[in-house]
Design a protein around this motif. Sequence first.
Motif, short mmCIF file in Angstrom:
data_model
loop_
_atom_site.label_atom_id
_atom_site.label_comp_id
_atom_site.label_asym_id
_atom_site.label_seq_id
_atom_site.Cartn_x
_atom_site.Cartn_y
_atom_site.Cartn_z
N GLN A 49 -4.87 6.90 -1.04
CA GLN A 49 -4.31 5.60 -0.70
C GLN A 49 -4.47 4.63 -1.87
OE1 GLN A 49 -6.19 4.41 2.94
NE2 GLN A 49 -5.14 5.98 4.12
N TYR A 50 -3.40 3.90 -2.18
CA TYR A 50 -3.34 3.00 -3.32
C TYR A 50 -2.87 1.62 -2.91
CZ TYR A 50 -3.73 7.24 -6.09
OH TYR A 50 -4.16 8.42 -6.63
N SER A 51 -3.24 0.63 -3.72
CA SER A 51 -2.78 -0.74 -3.55
C SER A 51 -2.01 -1.16 -4.80
CB SER A 51 -3.98 -1.67 -3.34
OG SER A 51 -3.56 -3.01 -3.18
N ARG A 52 -0.91 -1.88 -4.60
CA ARG A 52 -0.06 -2.31 -5.71
C ARG A 52 -0.71 -3.45 -6.48
NH1 ARG A 52 5.83 -2.59 -6.21
NH2 ARG A 52 5.97 -1.82 -4.09
N ALA A 53 -0.59 -3.41 -7.81
CA ALA A 53 -1.10 -4.47 -8.68
C ALA A 53 -0.29 -4.47 -9.97
CB ALA A 53 -2.58 -4.25 -8.99
N GLY A 54 -0.66 -5.28 -10.92
CA GLY A 54 0.00 -5.31 -12.22
C GLY A 54 0.48 -6.69 -12.59
N TRP A 62 0.83 -1.20 0.00
CA TRP A 62 0.00 0.00 0.00
C TRP A 62 0.87 1.25 0.00
CZ3 TRP A 62 -1.01 -4.26 3.07
CH2 TRP A 62 -2.14 -4.97 2.69
N TRP A 63 0.35 2.30 -0.61
CA TRP A 63 1.08 3.57 -0.72
C TRP A 63 0.10 4.71 -0.50
CZ3 TRP A 63 5.34 6.28 -0.80
CH2 TRP A 63 5.39 7.51 -1.45
N THR A 64 0.49 5.67 0.32
CA THR A 64 -0.28 6.90 0.50
C THR A 64 0.49 8.01 -0.21
OG1 THR A 64 -1.15 6.15 2.60
CG2 THR A 64 -1.31 8.50 2.15
N SER A 65 -0.10 8.58 -1.22
CA SER A 65 0.56 9.61 -2.02
C SER A 65 0.61 10.92 -1.25
CB SER A 65 -0.18 9.79 -3.35
OG SER A 65 -1.48 10.26 -3.12
N PRO A 66 1.43 11.87 -1.71
CA PRO A 66 1.54 13.16 -1.02
C PRO A 66 0.21 13.91 -0.91
CG PRO A 66 3.38 12.88 -2.52
CD PRO A 66 2.44 11.74 -2.77
N ASP A 67 -0.74 13.65 -1.82
CA ASP A 67 -2.04 14.32 -1.72
C ASP A 67 -3.05 13.51 -0.89
OD1 ASP A 67 -2.42 12.34 -3.59
OD2 ASP A 67 -3.34 13.63 -5.09
N ILE A 125 -7.63 2.97 -3.59
CA ILE A 125 -8.50 2.30 -2.63
C ILE A 125 -9.72 3.20 -2.48
CG2 ILE A 125 -8.75 1.45 -0.27
CD1 ILE A 125 -5.68 1.02 -0.29
N VAL A 126 -10.83 2.75 -3.00
CA VAL A 126 -12.01 3.59 -3.19
C VAL A 126 -12.55 4.18 -1.89
CG1 VAL A 126 -14.38 3.64 -4.06
CG2 VAL A 126 -12.63 2.40 -5.30
N ASN A 127 -12.60 3.41 -0.82
CA ASN A 127 -13.21 3.94 0.41
C ASN A 127 -12.37 5.02 1.08
OD1 ASN A 127 -11.22 2.32 1.46
ND2 ASN A 127 -12.57 1.15 2.79
N SER A 128 -11.17 5.31 0.56
CA SER A 128 -10.35 6.40 1.11
C SER A 128 -10.20 7.54 0.12
CB SER A 128 -8.97 5.86 1.50
OG SER A 128 -8.27 5.45 0.34
N ALA A 129 -10.91 7.49 -1.00
CA ALA A 129 -10.72 8.45 -2.08
C ALA A 129 -11.36 9.80 -1.79
CB ALA A 129 -11.32 7.88 -3.37
N HIS A 130 -10.80 10.81 -2.42
CA HIS A 130 -11.43 12.13 -2.45
C HIS A 130 -11.31 12.65 -3.88
CE1 HIS A 130 -7.42 14.01 -2.28
NE2 HIS A 130 -7.15 13.19 -1.29
N MET A 131 -11.84 13.81 -4.16
CA MET A 131 -11.99 14.30 -5.54
C MET A 131 -10.67 14.46 -6.29
SD MET A 131 -15.17 16.95 -5.29
CE MET A 131 -14.90 17.48 -6.96
N LYS A 132 -9.57 14.71 -5.61
CA LYS A 132 -8.30 14.96 -6.30
C LYS A 132 -7.50 13.69 -6.59
CE LYS A 132 -7.89 19.59 -4.46
NZ LYS A 132 -7.09 20.53 -3.69
N CYS A 133 -8.00 12.54 -6.19
CA CYS A 133 -7.28 11.28 -6.38
C CYS A 133 -7.40 10.78 -7.82
CB CYS A 133 -7.82 10.20 -5.45
SG CYS A 133 -7.56 10.54 -3.71
N GLN A 134 -6.28 10.33 -8.36
CA GLN A 134 -6.30 9.66 -9.65
C GLN A 134 -6.70 8.20 -9.43
OE1 GLN A 134 -2.77 10.16 -12.01
NE2 GLN A 134 -2.44 12.23 -11.22
N VAL A 135 -7.38 7.60 -10.40
CA VAL A 135 -7.86 6.23 -10.25
C VAL A 135 -6.69 5.25 -10.19
CG1 VAL A 135 -9.19 4.41 -11.38
CG2 VAL A 135 -10.04 6.74 -11.37
N ARG A 136 -5.65 5.49 -10.96
CA ARG A 136 -4.47 4.64 -10.93
C ARG A 136 -3.23 5.47 -11.17
NH1 ARG A 136 -5.52 1.77 -16.70
NH2 ARG A 136 -4.79 3.52 -17.91
#
Length: 93
Positions: free
Chosen positions: A57-62, A49-54, A72-83
């Motif tokens: 919160q993200y989860s690693r995949a690929g 998991w990674w929390t960006s400077p803005d 991570i959708v339940n922690s998202a706000h309007m300025k978050c990029q989807v990936r």
Amino acid sequence: MFKFGSVLALACTLALPVSAQGTYSQGQAMKLIEYSSPMLPPANYKGQWWTSPDNCQYSRAGRPGETVWYLIVNSAHMKCQVRLIQRAYSDYN
């Protein structure tokens, strides 16, 4: 009853896993592209998991060799990029 059984059989068939086929011809190599951004973790970051400077919160995949961070959708706000793409094959874009 027959209609319900047919619909159920169709639904089960559609739920079966399907393997994806690439768009590259045999022998054509995919190029691995690395991206950099202040929103991405350092290249040597090993966490799941990674929390960006803005504060998104993200989860690693690929696929193997790739690093893609999905929001991570339940922690998202309007300025978050989807990936956030850190490393990806050229067919990803």
